[in-house]
Design a protein around this motif. Structure first.
Motif, PDB file in Angstrom:
ATOM      1  N   ARG A   1       0.835  -1.209   0.000  1.00  0.00           N
ATOM      2  CA  ARG A   1       0.000   0.000   0.000  1.00  0.00           C
ATOM      3  C   ARG A   1       0.865   1.253   0.000  1.00  0.00           C
ATOM      4  NH1 ARG A   1      -1.200   4.057   2.735  1.00  0.00           N
ATOM      5  NH2 ARG A   1       0.264   3.389   4.340  1.00  0.00           N
ATOM      6  N   ARG A   2       0.525   2.177  -0.876  1.00  0.00           N
ATOM      7  CA  ARG A   2       1.230   3.455  -0.932  1.00  0.00           C
ATOM      8  C   ARG A   2       0.216   4.563  -1.104  1.00  0.00           C
ATOM      9  NH1 ARG A   2       4.597   0.778   0.414  1.00  0.00           N
ATOM     10  NH2 ARG A   2       6.693   0.336  -0.358  1.00  0.00           N
ATOM     11  N   SER A   3       0.452   5.692  -0.454  1.00  0.00           N
ATOM     12  CA  SER A   3      -0.422   6.841  -0.667  1.00  0.00           C
ATOM     13  C   SER A   3      -0.196   7.395  -2.062  1.00  0.00           C
ATOM     14  CB  SER A   3      -0.126   7.921   0.370  1.00  0.00           C
ATOM     15  OG  SER A   3      -0.468   7.457   1.649  1.00  0.00           O
TER      16      SER A   3
ATOM     17  N   MET B   1      -5.336   8.251  -0.420  1.00  0.00           N
ATOM     18  CA  MET B   1      -4.403   8.950   0.466  1.00  0.00           C
ATOM     19  C   MET B   1      -5.179   9.547   1.631  1.00  0.00           C
ATOM     20  SD  MET B   1      -1.429  11.643  -0.320  1.00  0.00           S
ATOM     21  CE  MET B   1      -0.505  12.422   0.984  1.00  0.00           C
ATOM     22  N   TRP B   2      -4.628   9.345   2.796  1.00  0.00           N
ATOM     23  CA  TRP B   2      -5.234   9.899   4.015  1.00  0.00           C
ATOM     24  C   TRP B   2      -4.726  11.319   4.171  1.00  0.00           C
ATOM     25  CZ3 TRP B   2      -4.921   6.822   9.281  1.00  0.00           C
ATOM     26  CH2 TRP B   2      -5.768   7.415  10.218  1.00  0.00           C
ATOM     27  N   ARG B   3      -5.645  12.273   4.176  1.00  0.00           N
ATOM     28  CA  ARG B   3      -5.263  13.673   4.317  1.00  0.00           C
ATOM     29  C   ARG B   3      -6.133  14.339   5.373  1.00  0.00           C
ATOM     30  NH1 ARG B   3      -2.341  16.084   0.128  1.00  0.00           N
ATOM     31  NH2 ARG B   3      -2.366  14.997  -1.863  1.00  0.00           N
ATOM     32  N   THR B   4      -5.543  15.274   6.072  1.00  0.00           N
ATOM     33  CA  THR B   4      -6.357  16.122   6.948  1.00  0.00           C
ATOM     34  C   THR B   4      -6.224  17.556   6.445  1.00  0.00           C
ATOM     35  OG1 THR B   4      -4.516  16.142   8.493  1.00  0.00           O
ATOM     36  CG2 THR B   4      -6.357  14.712   9.023  1.00  0.00           C
ATOM     37  N   GLY B   5      -5.193  18.264   6.874  1.00  0.00           N
ATOM     38  CA  GLY B   5      -5.062  19.658   6.476  1.00  0.00           C
ATOM     39  C   GLY B   5      -5.865  20.517   7.438  1.00  0.00           C
TER      40      GLY B   5
HETATM   41  C1  LIG Z   1      -4.202  11.230  10.296  1.00  0.00           C
HETATM   42  C2  LIG Z   1      -3.276  11.467   9.125  1.00  0.00           C
HETATM   43  C3  LIG Z   1      -3.385  12.650   8.416  1.00  0.00           C
HETATM   44  C4  LIG Z   1      -2.535  12.918   7.340  1.00  0.00           C
HETATM   45  N1  LIG Z   1      -2.670  14.094   6.655  1.00  0.00           N
HETATM   46  C5  LIG Z   1      -1.862  14.358   5.616  1.00  0.00           C
HETATM   47  C6  LIG Z   1      -2.018  15.567   4.861  1.00  0.00           C
HETATM   48  O1  LIG Z   1      -2.895  16.383   5.125  1.00  0.00           O
HETATM   49  N2  LIG Z   1      -1.172  15.780   3.846  1.00  0.00           N
HETATM   50  C7  LIG Z   1      -0.177  14.889   3.519  1.00  0.00           C
HETATM   51  O2  LIG Z   1       0.589  15.154   2.601  1.00  0.00           O
HETATM   52  N3  LIG Z   1      -0.018  13.723   4.199  1.00  0.00           N
HETATM   53  C8  LIG Z   1      -0.840  13.430   5.226  1.00  0.00           C
HETATM   54  N4  LIG Z   1      -0.699  12.259   5.920  1.00  0.00           N
HETATM   55  C9  LIG Z   1       0.354  11.300   5.523  1.00  0.00           C
HETATM   56  C10 LIG Z   1      -0.042  10.468   4.310  1.00  0.00           C
HETATM   57  O3  LIG Z   1      -1.356   9.956   4.445  1.00  0.00           O
HETATM   58  C11 LIG Z   1       0.902   9.253   4.118  1.00  0.00           C
HETATM   59  O4  LIG Z   1       0.800   8.371   5.189  1.00  0.00           O
HETATM   60  C12 LIG Z   1       2.356   9.636   3.954  1.00  0.00           C
HETATM   61  O5  LIG Z   1       2.482  10.509   2.856  1.00  0.00           O
HETATM   62  C13 LIG Z   1       3.250   8.405   3.748  1.00  0.00           C
HETATM   63  O6  LIG Z   1       2.873   7.722   2.588  1.00  0.00           O
HETATM   64  P1  LIG Z   1       2.489   6.161   2.608  1.00  0.00           P
HETATM   65  O7  LIG Z   1       1.084   6.082   3.180  1.00  0.00           O
HETATM   66  O8  LIG Z   1       2.590   5.740   1.182  1.00  0.00           O
HETATM   67  O9  LIG Z   1       3.481   5.456   3.481  1.00  0.00           O
HETATM   68  C14 LIG Z   1      -1.552  11.963   6.977  1.00  0.00           C
HETATM   69  C15 LIG Z   1      -1.465  10.765   7.700  1.00  0.00           C
HETATM   70  C16 LIG Z   1      -2.304  10.518   8.756  1.00  0.00           C
HETATM   71  C17 LIG Z   1      -2.185   9.217   9.525  1.00  0.00           C
END
Ligand SMILES: Cc1cc2nc3c(=O)[nH]c(=O)nc-3n(C[C@H](O)[C@H](O)[C@H](O)COP(=O)(O)O)c2cc1C
Length: 146
Positions: free
Chosen positions: A10-12, A133-137
């Protein structure tokens, strides 16, 4: 797909395109999300599916309106960026914590349960062949958006 293969693979993906998962896939991945560890079975999560250009644009309008109410200068400066934020993906699944007042289950356990649920969701989507992709912001913290 084997479990370890799914976890490792899994990759974002930040730029997401069509197709979006259909109803059958969503039913399966939300069932997986609902199988997260959950103390006292509080089900402390809700998921909202926002899909399609009009709905995503409405979300962008909300980001802008929410920002206007706390930081009008930034809203003016970043108006287009804020409005276009949701358009980076054709479907957004909003994970909402539905925090419950329970004497045996503190808030932090419910937060962790939600996180475990989201991870199940991401893995299940990956297993179904969909990127995410999990994002908040910071816009997610704005009162109007909440
Ligand atoms: C709760 C949570 C919120 C996140 N919010 C953001 C975000 O707003 N922007 C972002 O670039 N990455 C965010 N991330 C990180 C990415 O979702 C991701 O995990 C990271 O880029 C690593 O990539 P991978 O999932 O492929 O390992 C967040 C992760 C978590 C757990």
């Amino acid at each position: 797909m084997q479990l370890y293969e799914a976890i490792e693979g899994r990759r974002s993906v930040s730029q997401l395109g069509l197709p979006v998962p259909g109803h059958d896939v969503l039913a399966r991945v939300f069932a997986a999300a609902g199988r997260a560890p959950d103390h006292r079975v509080l089900r402390p999560w809700r998921y909202l599916v926002i899909e399609g250009d009009a709905a995503l644009r409405r979300l962008g309008d909300l980001f802008l309106a929410g920002m206007r109410s706390v930081d009008p200068e930034r809203a003016e400066r970043d108006a287009v960026k804020l409005q276009n934020m949701p358009l980076r993906a054709p479907m957004i699944i909003v994970a909402v914590l539905r925090l419950q007042d329970h004497p045996g289950v503190p808030a932090w356990e419910q937060w962790l349960s939600l996180g475990a649920s989201v991870q199940n969701l991401l893995l299940a989507l990956h297993g179904e062949g969909y990127a995410a992709m999990w994002r908040t912001g910071d816009v997610t913290g704005l009162d109007q958006v909440r």
